[in-house]
Design a protein around this motif. Structure first.
Motif, PDB file in Angstrom:
ATOM      1  N   PRO A  21       0.765  -1.247   0.000  1.00 52.31           N
ATOM      2  CA  PRO A  21       0.000   0.000   0.000  1.00 52.31           C
ATOM      3  C   PRO A  21       0.798   1.300   0.000  1.00 52.31           C
ATOM      4  CG  PRO A  21      -0.706  -1.469   1.790  1.00 52.31           C
ATOM      5  CD  PRO A  21       0.559  -2.018   1.235  1.00 52.31           C
ATOM      6  N   VAL A  22       2.086   1.277   0.382  1.00 48.63           N
ATOM      7  CA  VAL A  22       2.832   2.547   0.414  1.00 48.63           C
ATOM      8  C   VAL A  22       2.932   3.090  -1.016  1.00 48.63           C
ATOM      9  CG1 VAL A  22       5.082   3.615   0.876  1.00 48.63           C
ATOM     10  CG2 VAL A  22       4.167   1.886   2.436  1.00 48.63           C
ATOM     11  N   THR A  23       2.548   4.346  -1.200  1.00 49.56           N
ATOM     12  CA  THR A  23       2.691   4.950  -2.524  1.00 49.56           C
ATOM     13  C   THR A  23       2.883   6.462  -2.397  1.00 49.56           C
ATOM     14  OG1 THR A  23       1.783   5.092  -4.766  1.00 49.56           O
ATOM     15  CG2 THR A  23       0.188   5.237  -2.963  1.00 49.56           C
ATOM     16  N   PHE A  24       3.692   7.022  -3.293  1.00 53.51           N
ATOM     17  CA  PHE A  24       3.892   8.474  -3.334  1.00 53.51           C
ATOM     18  C   PHE A  24       4.535   8.827  -4.659  1.00 53.51           C
ATOM     19  CE2 PHE A  24       7.104   6.495  -0.513  1.00 53.51           C
ATOM     20  CZ  PHE A  24       8.213   6.591  -1.335  1.00 53.51           C
ATOM     21  N   GLY A  25       4.724  10.135  -4.881  1.00 53.51           N
ATOM     22  CA  GLY A  25       5.163  10.626  -6.183  1.00 53.51           C
ATOM     23  C   GLY A  25       6.448   9.991  -6.697  1.00 53.51           C
ATOM     24  N   ALA A  26       7.366   9.621  -5.791  1.00 51.87           N
ATOM     25  CA  ALA A  26       8.668   9.098  -6.225  1.00 51.87           C
ATOM     26  C   ALA A  26       8.661   7.576  -6.364  1.00 51.87           C
ATOM     27  CB  ALA A  26       9.736   9.517  -5.219  1.00 51.87           C
ATOM     28  N   LYS A  27       7.483   6.973  -6.568  1.00 53.84           N
ATOM     29  CA  LYS A  27       7.409   5.501  -6.572  1.00 53.84           C
ATOM     30  C   LYS A  27       8.232   4.862  -7.704  1.00 53.84           C
ATOM     31  CE  LYS A  27       2.888   5.632  -8.905  1.00 53.84           C
ATOM     32  NZ  LYS A  27       2.438   7.014  -8.648  1.00 53.84           N
TER      33      LYS A  27
ATOM     34  N   SER B 244       0.281   8.668   0.630  1.00 57.36           N
ATOM     35  CA  SER B 244      -1.129   9.064   0.607  1.00 57.36           C
ATOM     36  C   SER B 244      -2.084   8.038   1.194  1.00 57.36           C
ATOM     37  CB  SER B 244      -1.542   9.347  -0.842  1.00 57.36           C
ATOM     38  OG  SER B 244      -0.688  10.313  -1.393  1.00 57.36           O
ATOM     39  N   ASN B 245      -1.594   6.847   1.554  1.00 57.59           N
ATOM     40  CA  ASN B 245      -2.519   5.825   2.058  1.00 57.59           C
ATOM     41  C   ASN B 245      -2.322   5.490   3.536  1.00 57.59           C
ATOM     42  OD1 ASN B 245      -3.656   5.559  -0.445  1.00 57.59           O
ATOM     43  ND2 ASN B 245      -2.391   3.824  -1.053  1.00 57.59           N
ATOM     44  N   VAL B 246      -1.572   6.338   4.222  1.00 59.61           N
ATOM     45  CA  VAL B 246      -1.264   6.086   5.633  1.00 59.61           C
ATOM     46  C   VAL B 246      -2.537   5.953   6.458  1.00 59.61           C
ATOM     47  CG1 VAL B 246      -0.254   7.182   7.698  1.00 59.61           C
ATOM     48  CG2 VAL B 246       1.002   7.160   5.540  1.00 59.61           C
ATOM     49  N   LEU B 247      -3.508   6.773   6.087  1.00 60.62           N
ATOM     50  CA  LEU B 247      -4.808   6.777   6.748  1.00 60.62           C
ATOM     51  C   LEU B 247      -5.369   5.361   6.904  1.00 60.62           C
ATOM     52  CD1 LEU B 247      -7.177   8.664   7.475  1.00 60.62           C
ATOM     53  CD2 LEU B 247      -7.708   8.826   5.055  1.00 60.62           C
ATOM     54  N   ARG B 248      -5.239   4.553   5.877  1.00 64.51           N
ATOM     55  CA  ARG B 248      -5.829   3.216   5.926  1.00 64.51           C
ATOM     56  C   ARG B 248      -4.829   2.124   6.315  1.00 64.51           C
ATOM     57  NH1 ARG B 248     -10.147   0.573   1.741  1.00 64.51           N
ATOM     58  NH2 ARG B 248     -10.860  -1.025   3.189  1.00 64.51           N
TER      59      ARG B 248
ATOM     60  N   GLY C  40      -1.340   2.647   7.346  1.00 63.68           N
ATOM     61  CA  GLY C  40      -0.226   2.984   8.229  1.00 63.68           C
ATOM     62  C   GLY C  40       1.016   3.395   7.448  1.00 63.68           C
ATOM     63  N   ASN C  41       2.064   3.750   8.203  1.00 64.21           N
ATOM     64  CA  ASN C  41       3.346   4.105   7.600  1.00 64.21           C
ATOM     65  C   ASN C  41       4.087   2.822   7.203  1.00 64.21           C
ATOM     66  OD1 ASN C  41       3.672   7.111   8.053  1.00 64.21           O
ATOM     67  ND2 ASN C  41       3.119   6.407  10.101  1.00 64.21           N
ATOM     68  N   THR C  42       5.245   2.997   6.560  1.00 67.41           N
ATOM     69  CA  THR C  42       6.036   1.827   6.161  1.00 67.41           C
ATOM     70  C   THR C  42       6.295   0.916   7.358  1.00 67.41           C
ATOM     71  OG1 THR C  42       7.073   3.104   4.399  1.00 67.41           O
ATOM     72  CG2 THR C  42       8.219   1.109   5.093  1.00 67.41           C
ATOM     73  N   ARG C  43       6.613   1.530   8.500  1.00 66.20           N
ATOM     74  CA  ARG C  43       6.929   0.725   9.691  1.00 66.20           C
ATOM     75  C   ARG C  43       5.818  -0.280  10.014  1.00 66.20           C
ATOM     76  NH1 ARG C  43       8.877   4.492  13.212  1.00 66.20           N
ATOM     77  NH2 ARG C  43      10.987   3.704  13.140  1.00 66.20           N
ATOM     78  N   ASP C  44       4.580   0.131   9.783  1.00 64.85           N
ATOM     79  CA  ASP C  44       3.448  -0.749  10.099  1.00 64.85           C
ATOM     80  C   ASP C  44       3.347  -1.926   9.135  1.00 64.85           C
ATOM     81  OD1 ASP C  44       2.464   1.001  12.200  1.00 64.85           O
ATOM     82  OD2 ASP C  44       1.998   2.379  10.571  1.00 64.85           O
ATOM     83  N   LEU C  45       4.118  -1.873   8.059  1.00 68.25           N
ATOM     84  CA  LEU C  45       3.972  -2.885   7.005  1.00 68.25           C
ATOM     85  C   LEU C  45       5.193  -3.797   6.904  1.00 68.25           C
ATOM     86  CD1 LEU C  45       2.394  -0.398   4.467  1.00 68.25           C
ATOM     87  CD2 LEU C  45       1.211  -2.306   5.554  1.00 68.25           C
TER      88      LEU C  45
ATOM     89  N   PHE D  45       3.001  28.402   0.919  1.00 66.45           N
ATOM     90  CA  PHE D  45       2.558  27.422  -0.088  1.00 66.45           C
ATOM     91  C   PHE D  45       2.507  26.072   0.620  1.00 66.45           C
ATOM     92  CE2 PHE D  45       3.038  24.297  -3.467  1.00 66.45           C
ATOM     93  CZ  PHE D  45       2.200  24.805  -4.451  1.00 66.45           C
ATOM     94  N   PHE D  46       1.368  25.434   0.591  1.00 69.84           N
ATOM     95  CA  PHE D  46       1.295  24.162   1.311  1.00 69.84           C
ATOM     96  C   PHE D  46       0.348  23.187   0.636  1.00 69.84           C
ATOM     97  CE2 PHE D  46      -2.853  25.124   2.985  1.00 69.84           C
ATOM     98  CZ  PHE D  46      -2.856  26.497   3.165  1.00 69.84           C
ATOM     99  N   ILE D  47       0.524  21.934   1.025  1.00 78.32           N
ATOM    100  CA  ILE D  47      -0.353  20.834   0.603  1.00 78.32           C
ATOM    101  C   ILE D  47      -0.371  19.875   1.776  1.00 78.32           C
ATOM    102  CG2 ILE D  47       1.570  19.639  -0.546  1.00 78.32           C
ATOM    103  CD1 ILE D  47      -0.794  18.832  -2.612  1.00 78.32           C
ATOM    104  N   SER D  48      -1.464  19.140   1.935  1.00 80.02           N
ATOM    105  CA  SER D  48      -1.564  18.338   3.154  1.00 80.02           C
ATOM    106  C   SER D  48      -2.177  16.971   2.902  1.00 80.02           C
ATOM    107  CB  SER D  48      -2.430  19.108   4.166  1.00 80.02           C
ATOM    108  OG  SER D  48      -2.794  18.296   5.250  1.00 80.02           O
ATOM    109  N   HIS D  49      -1.537  15.934   3.520  1.00 80.43           N
ATOM    110  CA  HIS D  49      -2.209  14.636   3.651  1.00 80.43           C
ATOM    111  C   HIS D  49      -3.163  14.826   4.845  1.00 80.43           C
ATOM    112  CE1 HIS D  49       0.838  12.783   1.045  1.00 80.43           C
ATOM    113  NE2 HIS D  49       1.800  13.151   1.863  1.00 80.43           N
ATOM    114  N   LEU D  50      -4.268  15.509   4.629  1.00 76.64           N
ATOM    115  CA  LEU D  50      -5.113  15.958   5.739  1.00 76.64           C
ATOM    116  C   LEU D  50      -5.630  14.791   6.587  1.00 76.64           C
ATOM    117  CD1 LEU D  50      -6.380  18.515   6.978  1.00 76.64           C
ATOM    118  CD2 LEU D  50      -8.367  18.137   5.521  1.00 76.64           C
ATOM    119  N   GLY D  51      -5.858  13.666   5.938  1.00 79.13           N
ATOM    120  CA  GLY D  51      -6.396  12.501   6.654  1.00 79.13           C
ATOM    121  C   GLY D  51      -5.479  11.991   7.752  1.00 79.13           C
ATOM    122  N   ASP D  52      -4.149  12.299   7.659  1.00 79.44           N
ATOM    123  CA  ASP D  52      -3.266  11.886   8.751  1.00 79.44           C
ATOM    124  C   ASP D  52      -2.575  13.077   9.418  1.00 79.44           C
ATOM    125  OD1 ASP D  52      -0.938  12.506   7.203  1.00 79.44           O
ATOM    126  OD2 ASP D  52      -1.024  10.556   6.238  1.00 79.44           O
ATOM    127  N   GLY D  53      -3.027  14.288   9.122  1.00 81.29           N
ATOM    128  CA  GLY D  53      -2.519  15.477   9.824  1.00 81.29           C
ATOM    129  C   GLY D  53      -1.144  15.953   9.373  1.00 81.29           C
TER     130      GLY D  53
END
Ligand SMILES: Cc1cc2nc3c(=O)[nH]c(=O)nc-3n(C[C@H](O)[C@H](O)[C@H](O)COP(=O)(O)OP(=O)(O)OC[C@H]3O[C@@H](n4cnc5c(N)ncnc54)[C@H](O)[C@@H]3O)c2cc1C
Length: 371
Positions: free
Chosen positions: A37-43, A59-63, A65-70, A282-290
């Motif tokens: 599930p880990v995915t981001f622009g530099a995949k 972008s999928n941490v919300l569901r 978790g982070n890499t550590r959780d996987l 200038f900002f952007i946010s993975h709002l689902g995980d703060g």
């Protein structure tokens, strides 16, 4: 060291070398109807070793978790040349200190990761993706919670793009399109997904229609096909290019309690403006995980001003119970911040581990753990 050794469909694990590129693992898992599930622009360039070492989010941490959780298992070469074999695929293993979690996120300071066993998840049958405009981040959070409640926690991504992000996207990317007919200040990309036969798209449509009727949502566009979904993701994944084309820049990567993001944005922006009237946030946010990637373009290149703005942003984060490093790690650029802000006892523990495992300081010397 770029081999996917095994995709175990029964145990839902992947055994991979550290040099496997993230998108190659995505493809290998996809062949078995599974996902990593880990995915981001530099995949297309990031490798498993780097992803593990930075405990990457995305972008999928919300569901998921982070890499550590996987991560279930890890193999690493230590500074003295010994290989530590923690290549377990166990879900439960309480045999002493969790050394795997110590190596993950250590940014290469404690050992060189050579292999890992990673958790895979079932591939969703259906994704439903939408752009949603709301009046406030409180309304966005209420929508996120409603979506989670009504879909049984199926929200995979909840990404906030403010108006200025859309403007820069329109100006800098050929063929870029406005997400809505009329411009909105708060633009959220939401994605829900299911592995069941549930009609998730219909569910998303009806939740959004109801929220619009109640006035909780100002506008919404649901992707009607994969091409429209890709367009929504491409807008989000352009974040790095849209942020770093200008300089000078003060860039940060902070994490906040979900209900404090707006307060952070207001306070940090006001403080930066006090220090440098005319600077532009200038900002952007993975709002689902703060997680907020909050940057400021100062009016001039001035090292002292740069540091003052960083300090002001970090003060704001600290006041609100956040972290100065959400998903990009510490490296060199946040060393001073680590020194200033991290709990002194925690720093002492980190230094002792570093000295014990790498007494000659040969692994990423001078990075992550300040002297
Ligand atoms: C366009 C773009 C978008 C991004 N978006 C996100 C995002 O949304 N979320 C997010 O979390 N991150 C994001 N990142 C950062 C990304 O997670 C990291 O850049 C990437 O995971 C690092 O992998 P890499 O192979 O490039 O590692 P490198 O950059 O080569 O290394 C990263 C660190 O890990 C160490 N390291 C590398 N390999 C090993 C190893 N085998 N053993 C021990 N240490 C090792 C290196 O020494 C270094 O300290 C983004 C990056 C880019 C360029």
């Amino acid at each position: 060291m770029n081999t996917v050794h095994d995709i175990n469909t029964a145990a839902r694990t992947a055994t991979v070398d550290a040099g496997v590129i993230l998108s190659s693992l995505h493809e290998a898992a996809d062949d078995h109807d599974l996902i990593f599930p880990v995915t981001f622009g530099a995949k297309g360039s990031a490798m498993i070793g780097g992803i593990l070492s930075t405990n990457a989010g995305g972008s999928n941490v919300l569901r998921y978790g982070n890499t550590r959780d996987l991560v279930l298992g890890i193999e690493a070469v230590l500074a003295d040349g010994r290989v530590v074999d923690l290549m377990s695929s166990l879900r439960k293993d309480n045999s002493g200190l969790n050394l795997r979690h110590l190596l993950v996120g250590a940014e290469g300071t404690l050992g060189i990761i050579t292999k890992a066993v990673l958790k895979l998840a079932p591939k969703p049958r259906t994704y439903a993706t939408a752009m949603v405009a709301v009046a406030s981040l409180d309304a966005a959070l209420a929508l996120l919670n409603r979506l989670q409640d009504e879909t049984g926690g199926a929200v995979e991504a909840f990404e906030y793009m403010p108006r200025h992000y859309i403007d820069v996207h329109m100006a800098r990317v050929d063929g870029a399109r406005e997400p809505f007919d009329a411009p909105h200040d708060i633009n959220i990309m939401v994605e829900v997904a299911t592995t069941t036969a549930m009609d998730i798209e219909d569910m998303l449509q009806s939740i959004l229609a109801d929220a619009m009727e109640r006035g909780d949502v100002a506008d919404a566009v649901v992707a009607q096909n994969e091409a429209q979904r890709r367009t929504m993701w491409e807008r989000r994944e352009a974040a790095a290019e849209l942020t770093f084309w200008r300089s000078p820049i003060v860039d940060t990567d902070v994490a906040l309690p979900l209900d404090q993001v707006q307060t952070f944005l207001d306070r940090a922006t006001a403080r930066a403006a006090d220090l440098d009237p005319g600077c532009e946030p200038f900002f952007i946010s993975h709002l689902g995980d703060g997680n907020v990637h909050y940057s400021v373009y100062p009016t001039r290149a001035d090292a002292e001003l740069h540091d003052k703005i960083v300090e002001a942003i970090e003060d704001t984060v600290e006041e609100l119970g956040g972290s100065f490093s959400a998903e990009h790690g510490v490296g060199l650029s946040k060393l001073n911040t680590m020194r200033r802000r991290k709990d002194g006892v925690a720093l002492d523990m980190m230094r002792k581990m570093k000295v014990t495992l790498d007494p000659h300081g040969i692994l990423n010397p001078g990075k992550t753990i300040p002297d």
